[in-house]
Design a protein around this motif. Structure first.
Motif, PDB file in Angstrom:
ATOM      1  N   ASP A 184      90.644  -7.884  43.930  1.00 15.76           N
ATOM      2  CA  ASP A 184      91.388  -9.084  44.311  1.00 15.76           C
ATOM      3  C   ASP A 184      92.270  -8.638  45.207  1.00 15.76           C
ATOM      4  O   ASP A 184      93.339  -9.303  45.524  1.00 15.76           O
ATOM      5  N   GLY A 185      92.137  -7.581  45.768  1.00 13.72           N
ATOM      6  CA  GLY A 185      92.881  -7.041  46.963  1.00 13.72           C
ATOM      7  C   GLY A 185      93.153  -5.612  47.161  1.00 13.72           C
ATOM      8  O   GLY A 185      92.337  -5.043  46.852  1.00 13.72           O
ATOM      9  N   LYS A 191      91.475   0.257  46.033  1.00 15.49           N
ATOM     10  CA  LYS A 191      91.030  -1.126  46.595  1.00 15.49           C
ATOM     11  C   LYS A 191      90.378  -1.895  45.299  1.00 15.49           C
ATOM     12  O   LYS A 191      89.504  -1.464  44.679  1.00 15.49           O
ATOM     13  N   ALA A 248      98.180  -9.515  54.778  1.00 15.82           N
ATOM     14  CA  ALA A 248      97.585 -10.707  53.992  1.00 15.82           C
ATOM     15  C   ALA A 248      98.137 -10.829  52.677  1.00 15.82           C
ATOM     16  O   ALA A 248      98.707  -9.602  52.036  1.00 15.82           O
ATOM     17  N   SER A 249      97.843 -11.915  51.805  1.00 10.98           N
ATOM     18  CA  SER A 249      98.698 -12.123  50.495  1.00 10.98           C
ATOM     19  C   SER A 249      98.059 -11.320  49.610  1.00 10.98           C
ATOM     20  O   SER A 249      98.580 -11.093  48.393  1.00 10.98           O
ATOM     21  N   ASP A 250      96.885 -10.802  49.836  1.00  8.93           N
ATOM     22  CA  ASP A 250      96.175  -9.932  48.591  1.00  8.93           C
ATOM     23  C   ASP A 250      96.622  -8.293  48.769  1.00  8.93           C
ATOM     24  O   ASP A 250      96.013  -7.418  48.213  1.00  8.93           O
ATOM     25  N   VAL A 251      97.635  -7.931  49.604  1.00  2.00           N
ATOM     26  CA  VAL A 251      98.073  -6.933  49.828  1.00  2.00           C
ATOM     27  C   VAL A 251      99.254  -6.534  48.858  1.00  2.00           C
ATOM     28  O   VAL A 251     100.165  -7.182  49.140  1.00  2.00           O
ATOM     29  N   THR A 294      95.764  -2.494  46.982  1.00  2.00           N
ATOM     30  CA  THR A 294      97.226  -1.849  46.496  1.00  2.00           C
ATOM     31  C   THR A 294      97.368  -0.793  47.227  1.00  2.00           C
ATOM     32  O   THR A 294      96.796   0.174  47.368  1.00  2.00           O
ATOM     33  N   SER A 342      94.148  -7.220  55.566  1.00  2.00           N
ATOM     34  CA  SER A 342      94.121  -6.777  54.406  1.00  2.00           C
ATOM     35  C   SER A 342      93.890  -4.967  54.474  1.00  2.00           C
ATOM     36  O   SER A 342      94.388  -4.231  53.982  1.00  2.00           O
ATOM     37  N   GLU A 343      92.846  -4.687  55.210  1.00  2.59           N
ATOM     38  CA  GLU A 343      92.297  -3.522  55.828  1.00  2.59           C
ATOM     39  C   GLU A 343      93.104  -2.603  56.675  1.00  2.59           C
ATOM     40  O   GLU A 343      92.764  -2.690  57.898  1.00  2.59           O
TER      41      GLU A 343
END
Length: 520
Positions: free
Chosen positions: A28-29, A25, A110-113, A31, A146-147
């Protein structure tokens, strides 16, 4: 010795897979990692472990690939084979939300994944996600999250293979809510419609789905026949015994819209193939590809050539043979009648007598009872049940024993599985042989009673290379919680052959778990 070594290697790989996926984690997102993170040498070894499957030499519209870690060689084989035929612009991976972390029936990242693989990272198709979010049919059914992705192997078990064999493809990971309601199944239909309308022509949809769970191998095999027949005949998979009917329903709808109505089974495996123990807790896997009619000639070539391989492929003659899998229970006032599916009473809230009486028999996630074309318990005398599946009509006629002498069996159609259930009350004493005149008219004759003190019997007539046989079914339910014993009888007609499996039990009042793996 080679087989033992192969099993040991598979078990070691599976154990490493289970423990080696670590996600990071970041500020910024998120991984999302993969098994054997950063160990490119190990992954290069895994990629070399198996050769490509033999498949029809045509681009598939969609495929079904398991996410069970034990199938790493087979996952590698199918992706290696498909990559030789196509390099899709977009790959959609749909699977079950195993841990129920989705906030809606459909979850997308989401875009941060960021999804990673040994050979690099993926470009998620964010433009497609934006369209999905704004689609009027789906806006309330889709959550962008995201989570959750770092935990769910429905997606990350595939990413190393996808990056290896389709290095330039964008991906769209999708997780669907399990145990979905009717309304949610409508969401999955709308998702299929959306994909049909918005995916570029050069796309591949992957259903990440394992099949039968929590059974001993011979019960797993019975459930797999039903699922195979259901997919082959493009019937509803809503109640077959797989870990995500939601996912398969979605891609079946997508296939229909694309005109990909040619399902081809590439191979079948189960835990038993890797751990040959008759008592092992078994999960099964089916590897399917779906094609348009223009692939017919290449499919025929495949069917001709696949016999020279170890791939488990067989297509029944559905227009001329019996293809049904049913379960038959014994005496007692169950009030279950004939069931065509069994819903998991997850929190034991049901007040239906049959659900209460058969809760333990239904087993972990009710999978023991959920994988049959029909379950015959205590149909009401004077009724007839009739349904056609897999090109076969199942007809169950039910009469009272006192009316048997005057009963004239209805005319049968072919192919048909015919069952006669004869119910005697407590004062009536009969033997199964007393009804021998029906043996030539029915594939199965069942003599049962609502009195749990009177044992049930089933006569299975000679047919399809099966020698006539009598089975003592015993008692399935005693309301006073007294001692019961008996068996449930599974009969599987497949492509002109009949198989019988018996599952004996002994308990108090209700049928206990039968060689299953119940949660504590």
């Amino acid at each position: 010795m080679r087989k033992i070594l192969s099993v040991l290697v598979t078990l070691i790989l599976a154990a490493f897979f289970i423990t080696s996926c670590v996600s990071v984690k970041q500020s910024d997102g998120v991984t999302v990692a993969y098994q054997y993170k950063d160990d490119t040498s190990m992954w290069n070894h895994l990629f070399s472990l198996s050769s490509a499957y033999l498949v029809p030499q045509e681009k598939p519209v969609s495929v079904i690939v398991p996410h069970h870690d034990i199938t790493v060689k087979q996952q590698n084989s199918i992706y290696k084979a498909v990559s030789k035929l196509m390099q899709p612009e977009v790959i959609v991976v749909i699977g079950p939300d195993h841990y129920e972390k989705g906030l809606s029936s459909i979850a997308v990242p989401a875009s941060d994944v960021l999804f990673t693989a040994p050979n690099g990272t993926f470009e998620t198709d964010l433009a497609l996600i934006e369209k999905l979010k704004n689609d009027s049919r789906l806006s309330s059914a889709v959550s962008i999250q995201s989570e959750m992705w770092e935990f769910d192997h429905a997606i990350y078990s595939h990413t190393p293979f996808l990056k290896k064999y389709f290095p330039h493809s964008k991906i769209l990971p999708v997780l669907l809510k399990p145990l979905a309601s009717d309304d949610e199944f409508e969401d999955f239909k709308n998702l299929a419609d959306f994909l049909y309308e918005n995916l570029p022509e050069s796309s591949l949809v992957i259903a990440s789905v394992d099949f039968s769970h929590y059974q001993i191998p011979r019960m797993t095999a019975l459930h797999d026949y039903v699922t195979k027949n259901t997919i082959q005949n493009r019937e509803s998979v809503r109640h077959v015994e797989i870990d995500s009917p939601e996912t398969i329903s979605c891609i079946m709808r997508y296939n229909a819209l694309k005109g990909a109505d040619r399902p081809v089974l590439i191979d079948m495996t189960s835990t038993y193939d890797f751990i040959p123990d008759e008592k092992v807790e078994c999960t099964s896997h089916q590897y399917w590809a779906f094609y348009k009619p223009n692939a017919d000639e290449k499919i025929q070539d495949f069917m001709h050539d696949v016999g020279n391989t170890k791939q488990k492929v067989h297509v029944a003659r559905y227009d001329s043979t019996r293809n049904q899998t049913i379960l038959i229970g014994g005496s007692g006032p169950l009030e279950a009648g004939i069931q065509t599916y069994w819903v998991w009473d997850r929190y034991k809230t049901s007040e239906e007598p049959s659900q209460i009486a058969l809760y333990d028999l239904a087993g972990k996630e009710a999978r023991f009872l959920s994988g049959f074309d029909a379950i015959v318990f205590d149909p009401k005398p004077g009724t007839t049940f009739k349904r056609n599946l897999h090109g076969t009509t199942l007809e169950v006629d039910s009469i009272n024993a006192s009316e048997a002498e005057a009963f004239i069996p209805p005319k049968k159609t072919e192919p048909e599985v015919s069952v006669l259930v004869i119910t005697a009350d407590g004062s009536q004493k009969y033997e199964i042989a007393d009804f021998a005149r029906f043996y030539a008219e029915y594939n199965v004759v069942v003599l049962r009673s609502d009195d749990p003190l009177v044992k049930a019997y089933a006569h299975v007539a000679a047919q399809d290379n099966f020698a006539a046989c009598d089975f003592q079914l015993g008692t399935a339910f005693a309301p006073d919680n007294s001692h019961i014993e008996g068996m449930v009888l599974a009969l599987n007609w497949y492509d002109g052959t009949l198989y019988a499996e018996t599952f004996p039990y002994e308990g108090k009042g209700t049928i206990p778990p039968i060689e299953q793996f119940l949660e504590e």
